[in-house]
Design an enzyme around this catalytic site. Structure first.
Site, PDB file in Angstrom:
ATOM      1  N   HIS A  97     103.467  92.093  77.273  1.00 54.28           N
ATOM      2  CA  HIS A  97     103.194  91.995  75.835  1.00 54.28           C
ATOM      3  C   HIS A  97     102.763  90.566  75.470  1.00 54.28           C
ATOM      4  O   HIS A  97     101.702  90.358  74.879  1.00 54.28           O
ATOM      5  CB  HIS A  97     104.444  92.404  75.050  1.00 54.28           C
ATOM      6  CG  HIS A  97     104.296  92.337  73.569  1.00 54.28           C
ATOM      7  ND1 HIS A  97     104.179  93.458  72.781  1.00 54.28           N
ATOM      8  CD2 HIS A  97     104.235  91.278  72.712  1.00 54.28           C
ATOM      9  CE1 HIS A  97     104.058  93.101  71.520  1.00 54.28           C
ATOM     10  NE2 HIS A  97     104.090  91.779  71.447  1.00 54.28           N
ATOM     11  N   GLU A  98     103.573  89.588  75.864  1.00 48.45           N
ATOM     12  CA  GLU A  98     103.256  88.200  75.507  1.00 48.45           C
ATOM     13  C   GLU A  98     101.993  87.735  76.210  1.00 48.45           C
ATOM     14  O   GLU A  98     101.167  87.033  75.622  1.00 48.45           O
ATOM     15  CB  GLU A  98     104.428  87.266  75.851  1.00 48.45           C
ATOM     16  CG  GLU A  98     105.716  87.531  75.071  1.00 48.45           C
ATOM     17  CD  GLU A  98     105.531  87.576  73.553  1.00 48.45           C
ATOM     18  OE1 GLU A  98     104.639  86.892  73.026  1.00 48.45           O
ATOM     19  OE2 GLU A  98     106.284  88.327  72.890  1.00 48.45           O
ATOM     20  N   GLY A 151     105.521  71.439  44.615  1.00 46.22           N
ATOM     21  CA  GLY A 151     105.269  71.388  46.048  1.00 46.22           C
ATOM     22  C   GLY A 151     106.101  72.399  46.779  1.00 46.22           C
ATOM     23  O   GLY A 151     107.097  72.882  46.244  1.00 46.22           O
ATOM     24  N   GLY A 186     111.073  71.738  50.611  1.00 42.91           N
ATOM     25  CA  GLY A 186     111.334  70.750  51.663  1.00 42.91           C
ATOM     26  C   GLY A 186     110.316  69.635  51.738  1.00 42.91           C
ATOM     27  O   GLY A 186     110.337  68.827  52.660  1.00 42.91           O
ATOM     28  N   GLY A 229     110.038  67.178  49.677  1.00 40.84           N
ATOM     29  CA  GLY A 229     110.593  65.911  49.209  1.00 40.84           C
ATOM     30  C   GLY A 229     110.652  65.742  47.702  1.00 40.84           C
ATOM     31  O   GLY A 229     110.690  64.609  47.225  1.00 40.84           O
ATOM     32  N   HIS A 263      99.014  88.792  74.183  1.00 42.87           N
ATOM     33  CA  HIS A 263      98.702  87.895  73.066  1.00 42.87           C
ATOM     34  C   HIS A 263      97.979  86.648  73.578  1.00 42.87           C
ATOM     35  O   HIS A 263      96.946  86.249  73.039  1.00 42.87           O
ATOM     36  CB  HIS A 263      99.995  87.406  72.395  1.00 42.87           C
ATOM     37  CG  HIS A 263     100.673  88.418  71.508  1.00 42.87           C
ATOM     38  ND1 HIS A 263     100.038  89.072  70.503  1.00 42.87           N
ATOM     39  CD2 HIS A 263     101.963  88.857  71.480  1.00 42.87           C
ATOM     40  CE1 HIS A 263     100.893  89.890  69.873  1.00 42.87           C
ATOM     41  NE2 HIS A 263     102.081  89.783  70.468  1.00 42.87           N
TER      42      HIS A 263
HETATM   43  P1  ADP Z   1     112.523  69.749  48.073  1.00 53.56           P
HETATM   44  O1  ADP Z   1     111.073  69.441  47.883  1.00 53.56           O
HETATM   45  O2  ADP Z   1     112.718  71.159  48.503  1.00 53.56           O
HETATM   46  O3  ADP Z   1     113.383  69.334  46.943  1.00 53.56           O
HETATM   47  P2  ADP Z   1     113.980  67.721  49.426  1.00 53.56           P
HETATM   48  O4  ADP Z   1     113.576  66.589  48.592  1.00 53.56           O
HETATM   49  O5  ADP Z   1     115.321  68.289  49.163  1.00 53.56           O
HETATM   50  O6  ADP Z   1     112.915  68.884  49.346  1.00 53.56           O
HETATM   51  O7  ADP Z   1     113.839  67.296  50.940  1.00 53.56           O
HETATM   52  C1  ADP Z   1     114.773  67.654  51.898  1.00 53.56           C
HETATM   53  C2  ADP Z   1     114.945  66.562  52.910  1.00 53.56           C
HETATM   54  O8  ADP Z   1     113.773  66.408  53.695  1.00 53.56           O
HETATM   55  C3  ADP Z   1     115.188  65.223  52.299  1.00 53.56           C
HETATM   56  O9  ADP Z   1     116.530  65.013  52.049  1.00 53.56           O
HETATM   57  C4  ADP Z   1     114.654  64.268  53.344  1.00 53.56           C
HETATM   58  O10 ADP Z   1     115.645  64.014  54.309  1.00 53.56           O
HETATM   59  C5  ADP Z   1     113.558  65.051  53.988  1.00 53.56           C
HETATM   60  N1  ADP Z   1     112.242  64.674  53.470  1.00 53.56           N
HETATM   61  C6  ADP Z   1     111.396  65.474  52.794  1.00 53.56           C
HETATM   62  N2  ADP Z   1     110.268  64.828  52.478  1.00 53.56           N
HETATM   63  C7  ADP Z   1     110.399  63.574  52.926  1.00 53.56           C
HETATM   64  C8  ADP Z   1     109.558  62.410  52.883  1.00 53.56           C
HETATM   65  N3  ADP Z   1     108.350  62.427  52.322  1.00 53.56           N
HETATM   66  N4  ADP Z   1     110.021  61.281  53.458  1.00 53.56           N
HETATM   67  C9  ADP Z   1     111.233  61.257  54.030  1.00 53.56           C
HETATM   68  N5  ADP Z   1     112.057  62.295  54.098  1.00 53.56           N
HETATM   69  C10 ADP Z   1     111.666  63.464  53.566  1.00 53.56           C
HETATM   70 ZN    ZN Z   2     103.940  90.447  69.886  1.00 52.57          ZN
END
Ligand code: ADP
Ligand code: ZN
Ligand code: MG
Length: 607
Positions: free
Chosen positions: A428-429, A206, A209, A211, A432
């Site tokens: 400019h903005e 995935g 971030g 999870g 857009h």
């Molecule tokens: P990665 O997929 O990059 O390993 P992480 O598991 O480290 O991502 O996620 C980073 C943080 O984002 C977690 O510590 C949590 O706080 C938050 N987070 C990510 N996905 C979820 C989820 N499905 N539910 C709750 N918190 C989440």
């Molecule tokens: Zn621009």
């Protein structure tokens, strides 16, 4: 080295102590007179002797006046015999008290064996042992180097139970898949009885971030088995061979404590295609990867060791890792949809008091494309903002301003534009925004601003109304026009171009190339892709983007890209020329207020 000196010092002290002890035992009495056997015989005949103590060859003599004398005899013959030979009358001898004492065992051993021989030897031994131990410690350190850095979380460890599946919002399929694994480890008999083989490896895939790490931690919280956690980058060491030694070590430890779970985070750090490195095919990463493959083949299907791994780059993983019998289960984690986003926001807002007006659904609506980590960050930023304003509760406004902060970086209010620059940035903005609002398939404008944020001098924020997974050619073509809107607005109004459009042009060119080369959206070149992008190594794309097309095609790609950009330019120019008055009006409002929100912008567009 310091230790060595300390030990040496201690040993010298011991030597001094021992030698003084030694002299204490062997010290002969100063007032003992040494006499010859002939003299002794004479004294016996003269009846001067009270007592003779025989101690091996030594004779300690006590005279009647308690004076002490000593002499010695040959070892072989007995005292009586010796004295007889010296002419002692037997009757006289009988009057003398003769004690034959065996030197007391302890004293004897201490005096003649332990102190002079054994002790120095023992001390030498001790000394050697110290030195050996010292060097062993060094060797041990070198050895511990190959010990895997895996952190072990044991089931009794209550502290790590804090993460469970409840803390993970959304990701339903992934949770189901992992629950199955957890279930197997808790209750293997159920599966084995029916002849099922539990997968050896589960790969979580995935975007960053979403999870993955969190989910793996939740598994460790749910499963009642030891959990080995190691990050792929920790594997890779500069020293050749150490990486694979660590793998071996970790699997060995894990097997000993089966059933258990091994989790390798960021697998792509080691699991890249073999042979892609520059180290002549023998580089460290390759050795490590080979070792993982060997170990994975080595354990029995139902041995109770399950390998869990996470990556955000499945495309660069070695295919050998993905074949059945290794990571045969792949679980895809997606970015959260609107419902999941709401749930994630709820989880992270749990211990943060919100004002009554806050509806997290609204925030979820405004954050398409955000990852779980982004959302967690957003809630945290909002709380920090509220605290800085000395408020007790997080308000809706705090949350909304945090969305932009997470998306675009912090505002740079100190980045002050001159009057002239402000005018240019505003046009400019506005360019857009006007182009976007005039085309039917673009995302609605949320906000226009000429306050610098992160890298950008100003920004126009568009957000889709719903989560989007597919994009059409029409959308892309319109998006190209929007990207060029800033450039042509500057040209239209000032008849001059500034550097501010550079980033837009880069994005536009990149998008146009992707349309032609990746999505098959060019009429002329048709449905095929061009170039195999394998950015496997650290040196950047150029080197590995394989050019699998002819020079003739390359020229055609260029002309197609130019055509797309040319058409988009025409669209943008036409809109801007036709609505010049509106353009000036929006720019004027921007110069005045610096930021225009969605509602105000829509108002302006209607007029
Ligand atoms: P990665 O997929 O990059 O390993 P992480 O598991 O480290 O991502 O996620 C980073 C943080 O984002 C977690 O510590 C949590 O706080 C938050 N987070 C990510 N996905 C979820 C989820 N499905 N539910 C709750 N918190 C989440
Ligand atoms: Zn621009
Ligand atoms: Mg992670």
């Amino acid at each position: 080295m310091k230790n060595l000196f300390k030990n040496l010092f201690i040993i010298i002290i011991i030597f001094i102590l021992v030698s003084s002890l030694f002299s204490l035992f062997t010290r002969s009495d100063k007032n003992t007179q040494t006499i010859s056997l002939t003299e002794l015989a004479q004294e016996i005949n003269d009846e001067k002797i009270k007592k003779i103590e025989v101690n091996n060859q030594t004779l300690n003599i006590t005279l009647n006046d308690d004076a002490l004398q000593s002499t010695s005899k040959e070892a072989e013959s007995s005292l009586t015999e010796t004295l007889k030979n010296y002419g002692v009358e037997p009757a006289k001898l009988h009057k003398v008290q003769i004690d034959i004492t065996q030197e007391s065992g302890l004293k004897f051993w201490l005096g003649s064996v332990i102190l002079p021989f054994v002790l120095p030897l023992a001390l030498m031994g001790l000394f050697l042992w110290f030195i050996l131990r010292q060097s062993q410690k060094g060797a041990g350190q070198a050895f511990g180097f190959t010990r895997s850095l895996a952190r072990i979380i044991l089931p009794e460890d209550k502290k790590n139970k804090s993460t469970s599946f409840k803390d993970v919002a959304g990701l339903k399929e992934a949770k189901e898949e992992l629950l199955e694994v957890v279930d197997f480890l808790k209750n293997p008999k159920k599966f084995i009885d029916i002849g099922a083989k539990i997968p050896k490896g589960v790969l979580l895939i995935g975007p960053p971030g979403c999870g993955k790490t969190l989910l793996a931690r939740a598994v460790s919280g749910e499963a009642n088995v030891p959990f080995f956690h190691i990050s792929g980058s920790e594997f890779v060491e500069l020293f050749v061979g150490v990486g694979s030694a660590r793998v071996r070590d970790m699997f060995q430890t894990a097997k000993k404590s089966s059933p258990c779970i091994i989790f390798i985070d960021e697998l792509d750090a080691i699991g890249r295609h073999r042979g892609a490195g520059l180290g002549g095919g023998h580089d460290e990463r390759e050795q490590t990867l080979n070792q993982i493959l060997v170990e994975m083949d080595g354990f029995e299907p139902n041995s109770g060791v399950v390998l869990l791994a996470a990556t955000n780059r499945p495309d660069i993983l070695d295919p050998a890792l993905l074949r059945p019998g290794r990571f045969d289960r792949r679980v895809i984690l997606d970015l959260p949809d609107i419902n999941d986003r709401e749930d994630i926001l709820k989880i992270h807002a749990q211990n943060k008091p919100l004002t009554a007006e806050v509806n997290l659904r609204q925030i979820a609506e405004r954050t398409p494309g955000f990852s779980g980590a982004d959302l967690a960050n957003l809630v945290n930023e909002a709380a920090i903002l509220a605290a800085r304003q000395n408020k007790k509760e997080v308000s809706l406004l705090n949350l909304i301003s945090s969305i932009e902060k997470v998306m675009l970086g912090p505002e740079r209010k100190s980045h002050i534009l001159s009057q002239e620059e402000k005018k240019i940035a505003a046009h400019h903005e506005a360019g857009h925004a006007l182009v976007a609002a005039s085309l039917p398939h673009t995302d609605p404008i949320r906000k226009i601003s000429i306050i610098a944020r992160g890298q950008a001098a100003g920004y126009t924020l568009k957000l889709p109304e719903r989560d989007k997974h597919l994009h059409s050619k029409t959308e892309f073509v319109e998006e190209l026009a929007v990207l060029l809107g800033g450039y042509y607005s500057e040209k239209e109004v000032f008849n001059e171009i500034t550097t501010g459009a550079g980033n837009d042009l880069e994005k536009a060119t990149d998008l146009a190339r992707r349309l032609v080369m990746r999505y098959g959206m060019s009429e002329k070149l048709g449905p095929r892709t061009f170039g195999e992008t394998e950015d496997l190594i650290f040196l950047g794309k150029e080197i590995t983007t394989e050019k699998n097309y002819s020079e003739k095609i390359a020229a055609e790609i260029d002309s197609e890209v130019s055509l797309l950009i040319g058409n988009a330019s025409k669209t943008a120019q036409k809109i801007l020329a036709e609505k010049r008055a509106l353009l000036d009006k929006i720019a004027g409002r921007l110069i005045e207020k610096e930021t225009i929100e969605k509602e105000e912008f829509e108002e302006l567009m209607k007029s």
